[in-house]
Design a protein around this motif. Structure first.
Motif, short mmCIF file in Angstrom:
data_model
loop_
_atom_site.label_atom_id
_atom_site.label_comp_id
_atom_site.label_asym_id
_atom_site.label_seq_id
_atom_site.Cartn_x
_atom_site.Cartn_y
_atom_site.Cartn_z
N ALA A 20 11.50 32.29 30.56
CA ALA A 20 10.77 32.73 31.49
C ALA A 20 11.43 34.11 31.86
CB ALA A 20 11.21 31.70 32.77
N GLN A 21 10.53 34.79 32.40
CA GLN A 21 10.89 36.29 32.88
C GLN A 21 11.50 36.27 34.22
OE1 GLN A 21 8.00 39.58 32.68
NE2 GLN A 21 9.43 40.75 31.79
N GLU A 27 19.07 43.04 39.87
CA GLU A 27 19.77 43.42 38.59
C GLU A 27 19.17 42.46 37.47
OE1 GLU A 27 22.19 40.55 41.07
OE2 GLU A 27 21.15 42.32 41.33
N LEU A 28 18.50 41.49 37.52
CA LEU A 28 17.90 40.57 36.44
C LEU A 28 16.62 40.51 36.16
CD1 LEU A 28 20.43 37.49 36.88
CD2 LEU A 28 20.74 39.39 35.46
N ALA A 29 15.91 41.28 37.25
CA ALA A 29 14.39 41.35 37.13
C ALA A 29 14.10 41.71 35.99
CB ALA A 29 13.84 42.01 38.37
N GLY A 30 13.03 41.19 35.19
CA GLY A 30 12.66 41.59 33.98
C GLY A 30 13.21 41.20 32.72
N ARG A 97 8.28 35.84 36.94
CA ARG A 97 7.03 37.03 36.58
C ARG A 97 6.19 36.82 35.66
NH1 ARG A 97 9.79 42.85 35.96
NH2 ARG A 97 10.20 42.32 38.25
N ALA A 98 6.75 36.05 34.39
CA ALA A 98 5.96 35.60 33.17
C ALA A 98 6.60 34.32 32.44
CB ALA A 98 5.79 36.73 32.42
N VAL A 110 14.41 39.03 22.29
CA VAL A 110 14.14 38.67 23.66
C VAL A 110 15.39 39.36 24.45
CG1 VAL A 110 14.45 36.91 25.48
CG2 VAL A 110 13.27 36.28 23.25
N ALA A 111 15.05 40.15 25.59
CA ALA A 111 15.91 40.86 26.41
C ALA A 111 16.22 39.70 27.20
CB ALA A 111 15.06 41.95 27.43
#
Length: 130
Positions: A20-21, A27-30, A97-98, A110-111
């Motif tokens: 999950a994004q 600071e962690l978004a995305g 977000r996704a 994966v980021a």
């Protein structure tokens, strides 16, 4: 101050893992994570994880074995992961977000949020055993 436990679920379907994004904080978004959340007073880890995944994903799950080691977070919080099995409900991003499904070969690409990155070998092993 008592230690706040935060639980995360490794939902594996066949040879893929749901990630999950993050939408927030900034600071962690995305970045990507195993979904989950905080254990409330009076809840077991399993109860909290089942509640959080229902709230965040619309998924009813069964919580299984622990995955990897606890991760110390700042502010007196401890993060721990569990394998979970999807029982019912249509999985969709309610609080992220996704969502995406990744294979063992894709885990390294994966980021990840920093706290979840250490579980990559455990996740690869769990995916490989299916």
């Amino acid at each position: 101050m008592p230690n706040q436990i935060v639980v995360a679920g490794a939902l594996i379907d066949g040879a893929t893992l749901l990630v999950a994004q993050r939408e927030r904080p900034a600071e962690l978004a995305g970045l990507w994570e195993l979904p989950g959340g905080k254990v409330a007073a009076g809840e077991s880890d399993a109860e909290a994880l089942a509640r959080e995944l229902d709230e965040e994903l619309g998924a009813v799950v069964t919580v299984g074995a622990r995955l990897g080691a606890d991760v110390a977070l700042g502010g007196g919080m401890t993060l721990r992961a569990y394998l979970v099995e999807h029982v019912s409900g249509t999985i969709r991003a309610r609080d992220h977000r996704a969502l995406r499904w990744v294979t063992a070969d894709q885990l390294g690409d994966v980021a990840w949020v920093p706290a979840d990155r250490g579980w990559v070998p455990d996740l690869a092993a769990a995916l490989g055993s299916r």
